[in-house]
Scaffold this active site. Structure first.
Site, PDB file in Angstrom:
ATOM      1  N   ARG A   1       3.873  26.909  35.936  1.00 18.20           N
ATOM      2  CA  ARG A   1       2.906  26.712  34.987  1.00 18.20           C
ATOM      3  C   ARG A   1       1.696  27.601  35.360  1.00 18.20           C
ATOM      4  O   ARG A   1       1.283  27.739  36.247  1.00 18.20           O
ATOM      5  CB  ARG A   1       2.506  25.109  35.300  1.00 18.20           C
ATOM      6  CG  ARG A   1       3.423  24.262  34.864  1.00 18.20           C
ATOM      7  CD  ARG A   1       2.986  22.923  35.214  1.00 18.20           C
ATOM      8  NE  ARG A   1       4.141  21.970  34.833  1.00 18.20           N
ATOM      9  CZ  ARG A   1       4.347  20.699  35.056  1.00 18.20           C
ATOM     10  NH1 ARG A   1       3.254  19.992  35.451  1.00 18.20           N
ATOM     11  NH2 ARG A   1       5.340  19.801  34.886  1.00 18.20           N
TER      12      ARG A   1
ATOM     13  N   ASP B   1       2.636  10.965  29.029  1.00 18.78           N
ATOM     14  CA  ASP B   1       1.897  12.269  29.120  1.00 18.78           C
ATOM     15  C   ASP B   1       2.497  13.320  28.188  1.00 18.78           C
ATOM     16  O   ASP B   1       3.283  12.867  27.278  1.00 18.78           O
ATOM     17  CB  ASP B   1       2.273  12.765  30.429  1.00 18.78           C
ATOM     18  CG  ASP B   1       3.594  13.165  30.903  1.00 18.78           C
ATOM     19  OD1 ASP B   1       4.410  12.663  30.233  1.00 18.78           O
ATOM     20  OD2 ASP B   1       3.900  14.029  31.816  1.00 18.78           O
TER      21      ASP B   1
ATOM     22  N   ASP C   1       4.593  15.595  27.850  1.00 14.94           N
ATOM     23  CA  ASP C   1       6.158  15.682  27.624  1.00 14.94           C
ATOM     24  C   ASP C   1       7.010  14.538  27.775  1.00 14.94           C
ATOM     25  O   ASP C   1       7.991  14.391  27.692  1.00 14.94           O
ATOM     26  CB  ASP C   1       6.626  17.079  28.598  1.00 14.94           C
ATOM     27  CG  ASP C   1       6.425  16.372  30.198  1.00 14.94           C
ATOM     28  OD1 ASP C   1       5.619  15.868  30.501  1.00 14.94           O
ATOM     29  OD2 ASP C   1       7.662  17.019  30.868  1.00 14.94           O
TER      30      ASP C   1
ATOM     31  N   THR D   1       8.367  15.016  46.892  1.00 11.45           N
ATOM     32  CA  THR D   1       7.765  14.988  45.525  1.00 11.45           C
ATOM     33  C   THR D   1       8.481  15.638  44.404  1.00 11.45           C
ATOM     34  O   THR D   1       8.830  17.017  44.671  1.00 11.45           O
ATOM     35  CB  THR D   1       6.285  15.082  45.787  1.00 11.45           C
ATOM     36  OG1 THR D   1       5.474  14.235  46.372  1.00 11.45           O
ATOM     37  CG2 THR D   1       5.523  15.136  44.165  1.00 11.45           C
TER      38      THR D   1
END
Ligand code: VG1
Ligand code: CO
Length: 564
Positions: free
Chosen positions: A23, A290, A292, A359
């Site tokens: 990203r 969200d 996506d 995570t």
């Protein structure tokens, strides 16, 4: 015959995929020569040349700015690299869960998802490219490391610059391509963005019961906010057209390149419109998604907030409301480390195995493939199951609706019943977004030094009249029970003798500066206290966390950007 061009390029050193893909700011992709081309070439490099002829790769994205350009590049670079076939969502639109679904359905070797998820879009926003493997799940670290290694030494890439394809029309075309591996056949297929995914949901849920709930004689009222992200067409087709929810119950359902200028992030801050709309009491359930489509936020009447850590626990406790699990059984439960222990309490009561992973959704995939995991969630508004290998926003909302249909209670009643039965894990997350990177790194480093001092364990930390004794102080590491791979440095944990936890992590999805996340989790079973405000209940632990880390002094931030 379509021709291939070999383009000389220079490697970049910053194309390391984070928690969920690469990203960066759109400007990074646009202004650095060959930035996107290099990364696409690096992804395709992990597919063995011998396998490419027979390989199908799924391509889809969340509709954000720069997606269409990126898809044309993927078409041209995939052709030149001898990939057999691309299956692309119409206009490029395909939610992250839908890409996972399609990869599995057509037995593709993988998929490329063009999204930066909940990060803002538009010319000054973020863009992202993510690779998923044949299971339909995000590439595990072994694969993302390989992509990163290739990107760091890439000298050239292969492209068919004359191959331009109209992705707005459903259909299929085949080309003869003169690739560097010889002549090969390249097929592009444009598919409906929603169809395969809708078909899957019909198998998972009882659509007759859901239709009755949303449009029968005693129907409830819902408000579904797609936040201008990719999930709009899915909500329209599935919730409105098929399940009969009125057209005006679905809002912001046209995907926009800049998400209407907002953060497409379903939390109390960025989905404030939904929170406000719910306050009047005309809707029984509200949900937001969200960019996506893999995250969800669920609200009850008057905006009653369901914490995502509780959401997965409630779904686990009511799992027989979902026909899919009646068929498959429940193999195990899992949550990411920072997610509250609410799910653990259900696992214990139901005598089910519980896994605690780092995570990021990629860690659940191995457990699912090995038949050890059915349902899992993250505190970051991610909930899902082994029907695919991504978290799934609309699935989570249909799961909640299934529970409402079975129990004939409100969201709030279901949540309160749950706390009475299992006790309540009070949970909050503080996000400090776009902090100066050096300051954030220094804060974490100093905190490590303090936490890893042997004298720290056993220490008593106080705030007001509350005192907590440090029982465990570590940096979370995870050994994958399936393949034995080890992932270190997954978050600093201070666990107290009563089980309360303070966790600090640096985000792996930001695109500028550093985002510090502070997570607090504390269990309460006293019936007199379970309905209190989490911010009040957790204030002493927040205070201890801020004092211990000196976050405010070291970053200059006096308040978080987002509180969940
Ligand atoms: C965040 C969340 C994490 C989630 C990831 C991707 O990562 O904390 O739980 O899996 O985003 O979600 P990080 O490293 O910023 O904390 V999504 O919806 O961006 O694909
Ligand atoms: Co997402």
């Amino acid at each position: 015959m379509v021709k291939t061009t070999v383009v000389q390029t220079k490697p970049y050193t910053d194309q390391k995929p984070g928690t969920s893909g690469l990203r960066k700011r759109v400007t990074v992709f646009q202004q650095n020569p060959h930035y996107a081309e290099n990364f696409i070439q690096s992804i395709l490099a992990v597919i063995e040349p011998a396998e490419r002829k027979a390989a199908t790769v799924v391509v889809g994205g969340d509709g954000r700015f720069f997606m269409k350009e990126a898809i044309q590049l993927i078409i041209q670079i995939a052709a030149a690299n001898g990939i057999g076939e691309l299956v692309i969502g119409q206009n490029g639109i395909m939610s992250t869960p839908a890409v996972s679904c399609v990869i599995r359905k057509i037995k593709a070797v993988g998929g490329i998802i063009l999204t930066a998820s909940h990060n803002p879009g538009g010319p000054n926003g973020d863009f992202g490219i993510k690779y998923n493997i044949a299971s339909g799940g995000p590439a595990p670290e072994g694969v993302t490391n390989k992509i990163y290694e290739v990107s760091k030494s890439l000298q050239e890439y292969y492209i068919c610059p004359d191959l331009k394809y109209d992705i707005s029309k459903i259909g299929r075309d085949t080309f003869e391509v003169d690739t560097r591996y010889g002549v090969s056949t390249f097929t592009v297929e444009i598919v409906d963005s929603v169809e395969a995914y809708a078909e899957m949901l019909r198998e998972i849920f009882d659509f007759t019961a859901l239709k009755e709930l949303l449009s029968g004689a005693n129907h409830i009222n819902v408000r579904l906010d797609a936040m201008h992200g990719v999930v709009g067409p899915y909500v329209k087709k599935i919730a409105c057209e098929e399940l009969g929810s009125p057209a005006n119950s679905a809002v912001n359902c046209v995907p926009q390149e800049d998400f209407g200028g907002h953060h497409p992030d379903p939390n109390l801050t960025y989905a404030a419109d939904l929170v406000n709309a719910m306050k009047g009491g005309q809707y029984d359930l509200g949900a937001a998604f969200d960019g996506d489509g893999d995250r969800n936020m669920v609200l009850g009447k008057h905006g009653f907030f369901v914490n995502p850590s509780d959401s997965v626990a409630v779904i686990a406790a009511n799992i027989t409301s979902i026909p899919y699990f009646q068929k498959t059984g429940v193999k195990g439960l899992a949550r990411s480390m920072p997610t509250s222990g609410a799910l653990d309490n259900v696992a214990k009561a139901l005598k089910m195995q519980l896994f605690e992973t780092p995570t990021g959704w990629k860690f659940f995939g191995n457990l699912m493939d090995a038949g050890k995991l059915s349902l899992c969630g993250e505190e970051s508004f991610g909930t899902g199951s082994d029907h695919i290998r991504e978290k799934d926003g609309l699935w989570a909302v249909l799961a909640w609706l299934s529970i409402l249909a079975t129990r004939k209670q409100s969201v709030e009643e279901i949540m309160k019943d749950h706390w009475q039965k299992f006790g309540r894990n009070f949970f909050t997350r503080y996000d400090y977004e776009e902090v100066d990177s050096d300051a954030a790194n220094k804060m974490i480093k100093d905190l490590q030094t303090l936490m890893f001092d042997p004298a720290f364990v056993g220490k008593k930390l106080s705030s007001g009249d509350k005192t907590y004794e440090v029982a465990i102080s570590d940096d979370f590491a995870y050994t994958d029970p399936v393949d034995g791979s080890v992932s270190k440095n997954q978050g600093l944990r201070i666990i107290f003798s009563d089980g309360s936890r303070i966790i600090f992590r640096l985000s792996g999805t930001g695109s500028a500066g550093a985002t510090i996340r502070l997570y607090i989790d504390s269990y309460e079973k006293d019936l007199q206290k379970i309905y209190q405000d989490p911010q009040v209940m957790l204030a002493p632990l927040v205070d201890i966390a801020l004092k211990t880390s000196q976050l405010q002094e070291k970053t200059g931030r006096t308040a978080p950007t987002v509180i969940t």
